[in-house]
Scaffold this motif. Structure first.
Motif, PDB file in Angstrom:
ATOM      1  N   PRO A  88       0.793  -1.234   0.000  1.00  0.00           N
ATOM      2  CA  PRO A  88       0.000   0.000   0.000  1.00  0.00           C
ATOM      3  C   PRO A  88       0.824   1.282   0.000  1.00  0.00           C
ATOM      4  CG  PRO A  88       0.023  -0.952   2.207  1.00  0.00           C
ATOM      5  CD  PRO A  88       0.881  -1.831   1.338  1.00  0.00           C
TER       6      PRO A  88
ATOM      7  N   GLY B 182       0.100   3.198  -2.954  1.00  0.00           N
ATOM      8  CA  GLY B 182      -0.297   2.165  -3.903  1.00  0.00           C
ATOM      9  C   GLY B 182       0.641   2.052  -5.091  1.00  0.00           C
TER      10      GLY B 182
ATOM     11  N   LEU C 203      -4.963   0.064  -6.230  1.00  0.00           N
ATOM     12  CA  LEU C 203      -5.137  -1.043  -5.284  1.00  0.00           C
ATOM     13  C   LEU C 203      -6.531  -1.654  -5.362  1.00  0.00           C
ATOM     14  CD1 LEU C 203      -3.312   0.301  -2.108  1.00  0.00           C
ATOM     15  CD2 LEU C 203      -2.565  -1.521  -3.636  1.00  0.00           C
TER      16      LEU C 203
ATOM     17  N   THR D 206      -8.472   1.362   0.163  1.00  0.00           N
ATOM     18  CA  THR D 206      -7.387   1.579  -0.782  1.00  0.00           C
ATOM     19  C   THR D 206      -7.513   2.870  -1.579  1.00  0.00           C
ATOM     20  OG1 THR D 206      -8.612   0.280  -2.392  1.00  0.00           O
ATOM     21  CG2 THR D 206      -6.956  -0.877  -1.127  1.00  0.00           C
TER      22      THR D 206
ATOM     23  N   GLY E  52      -5.720   5.876  -0.196  1.00  0.00           N
ATOM     24  CA  GLY E  52      -5.547   5.616   1.224  1.00  0.00           C
ATOM     25  C   GLY E  52      -6.297   6.616   2.090  1.00  0.00           C
TER      26      GLY E  52
ATOM     27  N   LEU F 250      -2.014   3.345   5.205  1.00  0.00           N
ATOM     28  CA  LEU F 250      -2.324   1.908   5.254  1.00  0.00           C
ATOM     29  C   LEU F 250      -1.193   1.047   5.799  1.00  0.00           C
ATOM     30  CD1 LEU F 250      -4.343   0.993   2.068  1.00  0.00           C
ATOM     31  CD2 LEU F 250      -5.020   0.765   4.443  1.00  0.00           C
TER      32      LEU F 250
END
Lengths: 512, 405, 534
Positions: A178, A214, A463, C185, C221, C481
């Motif tokens: 991430p 990501g 992601l 995400t 995020g 994250l």
């Protein structure tokens, strides 16, 4: 009547059709354009001058595809040594991304000694993660909705593979995935130009800069899936696949645009062509931009509303343009004197340069100073250009599809000027040598290849748009709620990172 | 803080009880005086005038207007003639009801939706691919319901000129245009009381003039302003379900068990299943084969038993004034098989009635169930017989002018 | 200090009297342990402090609203009895320089009307968004009320935990599951784009995704943090925020009072300079001035950098752990401007009344505005036109200002700790930063500048120097994250233990982290008690 219709003659479509034909099916492949290859097609953009496909990289090609289609027998050759990517540092100095780790380490010892060890450690991390990440790209996506025993076993296997990595590697993977690629690289390396050189290739297909979370996963996937390049680039790969398909008996029809699918009682029955004609087949594989196809080719009551709503949230905002140039004479980069530069990264000296290009996307403005992922394909395949001339192809980053003010001629002209000025900065002799050029802005890519948003990956790498979420859990593994309708292509895992693999997997799933 | 409707100046002056509630973000009168009963009796024996401005009103126009509405609603609007009104519901793709309301066809390519819940975004979301235009006109259009046996006479006396004859001949669930007090008014012969009645829609700016004209003309006909408390009793007698009380929009439900299909709400008759695809059609077809799990039924409660329960404590029978929206369990023997969501004493029928959702196997008319009542803080039950709705259905509701006594 | 303290050996010494340290102390003391809390400053509460900076004006100096304080902690520690009083803050106002502004009220229908000014569609969708977020908050809530699940552990209880979370995930409706994946995400902007069309609505909504992070509304995020802020619980209702009567310091005081009542000792102006480690064991702490205090367990409520790289020292740590901590991102991104004013600000778009000022006022007119604010910070400067979250606590709690006068608390983002000139140059730029904030507000509420009686500007540098927050990060480490759950603060060390025996963590830098939540402190205490480690 054929057993199966494959819609789209790109690499995934060709691979799928060939694999089905090799399994004994009667396959018809329909391609909208007059040439095969889709984004990988060889385009004559100026008299006698060709571009070998839109994207440069072919290193993601998996051995499974090569073996299954016997592509070697159809002319596919892979490079013995990769051309280094050149990042200019000064007028007479450059940093090279070598595929060979030892070369890379030697270079770093003189460039940034502290990073030489870091490089070894970083490559070791990649090597440890590679089998697991690689295995993800050889197989259908783990199936989150699995309620069947094999499905659950598949999930379990992914879980176990992940655990088999060992606790440290697993923690590393979960930590990296991430992250922002800039964070990961800056945590690892001291030298920013090295970080820039590594971060840049993983940004294509995202809508992001290196400081966005990501992007580290994209980088990791890029690094883990890299094998040997195909000689002649994407176009050569498409040629080999087409040849394999033809020899296997695929009935290839060019200039056949599919505009609709025939569906009755949740079963696919064939396709409707732009001409209005219908072609009947019990199985249809979509190998085009499948999200776009599902949204435009089906009656509104066929797909569940929830799925349609989720698909409307699929993000495919084109973020790059392609500029092809013909030079009278070679491309000379003084920073890498004496080297025939095949790949270079121009206009990005630091991570912030990459980030600024992504800022332009947010504000739908042309990047002030675009950075270029440059290739010189005529070095690898001299047949692309007349003797003495050179093809230079730039993937121009930070170019928005929905440009504020629209894609006017003035905007195109301005973009070309900015690209040429960046090129001239590092290759002073190049601008004067330009004999012809062609710009493919995102809307051009959209119209030419029938891809929503002009997005070359048929959907951003993010992601929430990978693995079974590519393009949606209900469509994971290329299945659909419609019997006989199957998906492959770049919007289906493993999609863009492993050309042809999603086509092969679709064919295999149909074989069962 | 809720907003005021265009009639607020008048309704607030008349509302001496100071009982108001929030209806979709607007101030709405519960009752004008300390009891709702005069208003109730006005509607059943003379006429009542209710401010229905908070209803959501959406215009659907364009080449595909009919096709679009055929896709989003469960009733086939293609079958509506120009000038006809249809009552129906719309569902999500699982066949669960999102809202109910009326659809008025003003023109080949012009429909008006009125409903209790905002559906604009939902309609918009489903409009892609249709050549339609959606306009939310909730704020610019004021609405009045004129209901009761004398409503026709009142209305005929206020509309300009020749239209007064048209009012007389306006059939049940039909629509017409007229002018009242200098304002254009759209009139539909519809309502939520189960009686003869009309609904009138006019530009918000002209609302007060129309209101004044109606009240003035209505005075000799026994017209009273009507509040929501009396309406609640009236609509239970008429067997009309109320969203947020008898059922919940699938849109607002947090769990599946809270959602209902049209059949489960007794609205199965509004669904045209055999036609081109529409939202929820597949699910409703499946339900047609397996049968609905629930049914919304009328219950007639045993008054003698209710009185006896009170007798034991030396109490006279006590019911809340007006309708009760307190949901209570319904039993078959000892097993709970459903819940009653609205109940009331029906002054005109002199019966204690309720609307309840019960499991389908107990829904046949005549089924004998029991409904929970609380007497002197003790939970008891009284016999409840499943009864067809509407409980009260006077012929004048549908009759043409001159037919009714 | 009495001799008894010097000679006593404690069961636990808590380093840092922030709210988490105090919660931890209270739980340990309640379980009968002998506990000492050491606070460097003269006031308790760390970042949750109230101070009378100007005569008659009490400021919640740093954190200014309370949302996530876990209800079970309030109940366990009987905080109401110790003076905790939370006042719900249920509306949110987004002023515009031109245009009507947007208020989101507790009444759904009223909010719908407000949003309909911008988009009828969004107005209708808004409640549904709240429903879905509530369903997802229900899913996530058990995660923050328990130690972080560890997917790498092979021990049966841990695997069962994972299975349980997996099972609950599968029970979610497919749409919710997909939405949850996106939440975890995607960027706040992308997530909201799927729901809403109006910039005026999306901008203030997306703000909760960026508070306290060094991310923009378009950074992946940030959607997750949206959810974090839907989990506040006051009066049993989800998604409410509140003021603490008397300022957020009152929260700390209430917890301290509870801790003392259970027998804990609390010392202020007792700065710990070193956590002494001998043979891999934490044995004692040394105070500034040389005093050494021993305990069976040492618990740090400070942030991970300060704890391990400062108080413990890298040499006592395993290399890998030290590296993990060193790269644990702190990166403060926000500052605080506190104002004492002699009258209420009058906003251009809503000049009448004060109803719209009783919640929070968000200067967030558009997504582009927020993203530009971020871009300036990304390249090493504070935002010229920052995102400001302003509250006027004196409107609902008159005890904090003289009659008729008010305190205004402005949370300001972005103010990167690492400005181009280097963080140590923040003092020279402090007032310019304060001016940018006042100038921004002045555009929306002309006359505000003239009403200011006193101004306090806190830059990330000040937060570090004064409060001890490394790099001025208000959450003891970014809520990104890769820094959440089992990776907070280091992979494998998310259950409050550390590689050093008898040294524990209980601050916001551990799971679940962030906000005035108290969960880290309570869960740390529970972990210590369960392992009989104290």
């Amino acid at each position: 009547m054929s057993d199966a219709i494959v819609v789209g003659g790109g690499v995934d479509g060709l691979v799928c059709a060939a694999a089905l034909a090799r399994a004994g099916r009667q396959v018809t492949l329909l391609e909208r354009r007059s040439v095969l290859g889709g984004l990988a097609s060889r385009d004559e953009f100026a008299p006698g001058c060709f571009a070998p496909g839109v994207l440069h990289d072919t290193r993601g090609l998996r051995d499974d595809v090569v073996r299954s289609l016997q592509l070697g027998a159809h002319g596919l050759r892979r490079r013995a040594a990769e051309a280094p990517v050149v990042l200019p540092l000064a007028s007479d100095r450059a940093l090279f991304r070598h595929a060979d780790d030892a070369l890379m380490r030697d270079q770093l010892l003189t460039h940034s000694a502290a990073d030489a060890d870091a490089w070894t450690r970083w490559r070791r991390t990649i090597a440890r993660l590679r089998p697991f990440v690689g295995s993800l790209f050889d197989a259908p996506a783990p199936d989150p909705e699995a309620d069947t025993l094999p499905g659950l076993l598949g999930l379990l296997k992914t879980g176990l593979d992940l655990r088999r990595l060992g606790k440290d590697a697993m923690l590393e993977l979960l930590r990296i995935a991430p992250m922002a690629s800039a964070d990961w690289l800056k945590d690892t390396f001291r030298d920013e130009s090295l970080a820039t050189l590594l971060a840049a290739p993983a940004l294509h297909g995202t809508w992001l800069g290196p400081w966005a979370a990501g992007t580290a996963l994209a980088l990791l996937v890029n690094e883990c899936s890299a094998g040997a390049s195909v000689v002649g680039g994407r176009a050569a790969l498409a040629d080999a696949c087409a040849s394999s398909a033809r020899v296997s008996g695929v009935d290839i029809r060019l200039g056949h645009e599919v505009t609709g699918l025939v569906v009755e009682h949740d079963r696919v029955g064939g396709v409707v062509l732009a001409s209005g004609a219908e072609l009947v087949a019990p199985v249809v594989v979509l190998a085009c931009d499948v999200v776009r196809a599902l949204r435009t080719m089906l009656p509104r009551d066929v797909l569940p509303q929830r799925l349609q709503k989720r698909l409307s949230g699929w993000r495919a905002r084109g973020a790059l343009a392609r500029l092809d140039l013909v030079l009278d004479g070679p491309l000379e980069l003084p920073c890498a004197r004496g080297l025939d530069v095949e790949r270079a990264l121009l206009g990005a000296r630091c991570l912030d340069d990459l980030e600024r290009a992504a800022d332009a996307l947010k504000y739908r403005a042309l990047p002030e100073r675009p950075w270029l992922d440059l290739a010189v394909p005529s070095l690898d395949d001299p047949s692309l250009a007349p003797p003495g001339q050179t093809i230079v192809s730039a993937l121009v980053h930070g170019v928005a599809h929905d440009l504020d003010g629209g894609w006017t001629d003035a905007a195109r002209e301005q973009l070309v000027q900015r690209v040429v000025s960046v090129l001239g900065e590092f290759a002073p002799s190049a601008p004067a040598r330009i004999r012809a050029s062609r710009l493919l802005a995102p809307p051009d890519l959209e119209a030419r290849y029938a891809i929503a948003g002009g997005h070359v990956l048929h959907g951003e790498f993010a992601l929430d748009q990978v693995l079974p979420m590519r393009p949606d859990p209900d469509l994971a593994r290329g299945r659909t709620p419609i019997e006989g309708l199957r998906l492959c292509g770049r919007a289906v895992h493993p999609g863009p990172f492993a050309p042809g693999t999603s086509g092969l997997l679709a064919a295999r799933a149909l074989g069962k | 803080m809720p907003l005021s409707t265009p009639f607020h100046e008048r309704t607030s002056a008349a509302c001496t009880s100071l009982h108001w509630k929030d209806w979709a973000g607007y101030h709405a009168v519960c009752r004008y005086e300390h009891s709702h009963e005069p208003e109730y009796h006005a509607v059943r024996h003379a006429a009542g005038l209710l401010d229905v401005s908070p209803l959501f009103k959406i215009d659907v126009t364009g080449r595909d207007a009919a096709a679009f509405l055929a896709w989003v609603t469960a009733r086939d609007p293609g079958r509506l003639k120009i000038g006809q009104v249809g009552y129906g519901c719309w569902c999500d793709e699982d066949g669960k009801v999102l809202d109910d309301g009326t659809l008025t066809r003003w023109d080949e390519q012009h429909f008006r939706i009125t409903s209790a819940d905002p559906s604009y975004a939902w309609l918009l979301q489903n409009a892609s691919g249709f050549d339609v235009r959606l306009v939310d006109r909730t704020d610019e259009i004021a609405g009045l319901a004129l209901q009761g046996p004398t409503s026709r006479a009142i209305l005929a006396s206020v509309v300009d000129g020749a239209a007064s004859g048209d009012v007389g001949s306006l059939r049940f669930f039909r629509a017409m245009r007229a002018r009242v007090a200098g304002s254009p008014v759209e009139i539909t012969r519809t309502g939520y009381t189960g009686d003869l009645g009309y609904e009138l829609f006019m530009p918000a700016k002209k609302a007060l003039a129309v209101y004044d004209a109606l009240l003035e003309a209505g005075r000799p006909h026994g017209l009273l302003p009507l509040g929501l408390d009396a309406l609640d009793v009236l609509r239970i007698e008429a067997g009309f379900v109320l969203m947020g009380v008898d059922y919940y929009s699938a849109r607002t439900c947090l769990i599946e068990a809270q959602k209902s299909t049209p059949t489960e709400l007794g609205l199965g008759w509004t669904v045209d299943l055999e036609r081109a695809p529409f939202l929820g059609q597949r699910a409703l077809r499946r339900e047609q084969q397996t049968g609905a799990a629930w049914a919304l039924v009328g219950l007639a409660l045993d008054w003698d038993e209710f009185v006896a329960l009170h007798d034991r404590w030396g109490l006279p029978p006590q019911l809340p004034a007006g309708a009760s929206r307190l949901p209570v369990p319904v039993f078959a023997g000892r097993r709970q098989v459903g819940y009653a969501t609205s109940s009331t004493w029906s002054p005109i029928l002199k019966r204690f009635i309720a609307l309840a959702s019960v499991r389908a196997e107990h829904a046949a008319p005549g089924s004998v169930l029991r409904m929970e009542v609380t007497v002197q803080f003790e939970r008891r039950s009284v016999q409840a017989v499943v009864t067809p709705t509407p409980f009260f259905d006077p012929p004048r509701k549908r009759a043409r002018a001159g037919d009714d006594a | 200090m009495s001799d008894a303290v010097h000679s006593a050996r404690y069961d636990a010494i808590i380093v840092g009297g922030g709210h988490n340290g105090l919660v931890c102390a209270a739980y340990l003391a309640k379980a009968g342990r002998k506990v000492l809390v050491l606070e460097r400053r003269h006031v308790l509460g760390g970042a949750a402090v109230s101070e009378e900076l100007h005569p008659g004006f009490t400021f919640s100096v740093c954190s200014y609203v309370v949302s996530l304080l876990r209800p079970w902690i309030i109940e366990d520690l009987e905080l109401a009895k110790h003076g905790l009083d939370l006042i719900p803050l249920e509306m949110s106002f987004t002023p515009h320089v031109e245009g009507p502004g947007l208020c989101r009220w507790p009444e759904a229908a009223r909010t719908r009307r407000e949003i309909a000014h911008f988009s009828a569609r969004d107005a209708e969708v808004y409640p549904r968004f709240g429903q879905q977020m509530t369903r997802m908050a229900r899913f996530v809530k058990p995660l923050i009320d328990a130690p972080a699940p560890d997917p790498t552990s092979l021990s049966p209880p841990r695997l069962l935990e994972l299975l349980d979370h997996g099972r609950r995930l599968r029970q979610l409706q497919p749409d919710d599951r997909m939405a949850l994946t996106k939440l975890m995400t995607a960027s706040a902007a992308d997530f909201l784009d799927e729901w809403f069309e109006s910039d005026a609505l999306k901008a203030p909504m997306s703000c909760s995704g960026i508070i306290g992070t060094f991310l923009g509304v378009r950074s992946p995020g940030t959607a997750y943090v949206l959810l974090h802020h839907y989990m506040g619980e006051i009066d049993g209702a989800f998604r409410s925020w509140g003021f603490s009567r008397g300022g957020t310091g009152r929260v700390s005081e209430a917890i301290a009072s509870a801790a003392r009542a259970y027998g804990a000792t609390i010392r202020t102006e007792a700065e710990v300079e070193q956590i002494v480690v001998k043979g891999g064991l934490a044995t004692s702490v040394v105070l500034k001035g040389g005093e050494e205090l021993r305990a069976r367990a040492i618990v740090s409520g400070c942030d991970p950098h300060r704890t391990f790289l400062g108080l413990v020292g890298r040499e006592h740590l395993p290399d890998e752990f030290a590296a993990d901590i060193a790269r644990f991102k702190m990166r403060g991104s926000s500052g605080k401007v506190n104002l004492a004013v002699d009258r209420l600000p009058v906003f251009r778009c809503r000049p009448e009344g004060d109803e719209h000022l009783r919640g929070d006022v968000a200067i967030a007119p558009s997504m582009g505005y927020l993203e530009r604010a971020y871009d300036e910070a990304k390249y090493g400067d504070f935002s010229r036109r920052p995102y400001i979250n302003m509250v006027v606590p004196s409107l609902v709690d008159p005890s904090v200002a003289p009659p008729g006068k008010h305190v205004i608390s402005c949370f300001v983002q972005y103010a990167p700790y690492k400005i181009k000139e280097g963080p140590e140059h923040w003092p020279e730029r402090r007032e310019a930063f304060g001016d940018a904030v006042v100038d921004t507000l002045e555009e929306y509420a002309p006359g505000l500048r003239d009403s200011i009686l006193y101004r306090q500007v806190l830059t990330p540098w000040d937060l570090e120097q004064q409060i001890g927050l490394t790099e001025g990060n208000i959450f003891h480490g970014e809520l990104s994250l890769e820094q959440l759950a089992f990776q907070r603060p280091a992979p494998g060390w998310a259950r409050y233990r550390t590689p050093i025996q008898d040294l524990w963590m209980c601050g916001s830098g551990t799971h679940p982290g962030g906000g005035i939540m108290g969960a880290s402190g309570a869960l740390a205490a529970k972990a210590m008690l369960a392992g009989d480690s104290v």
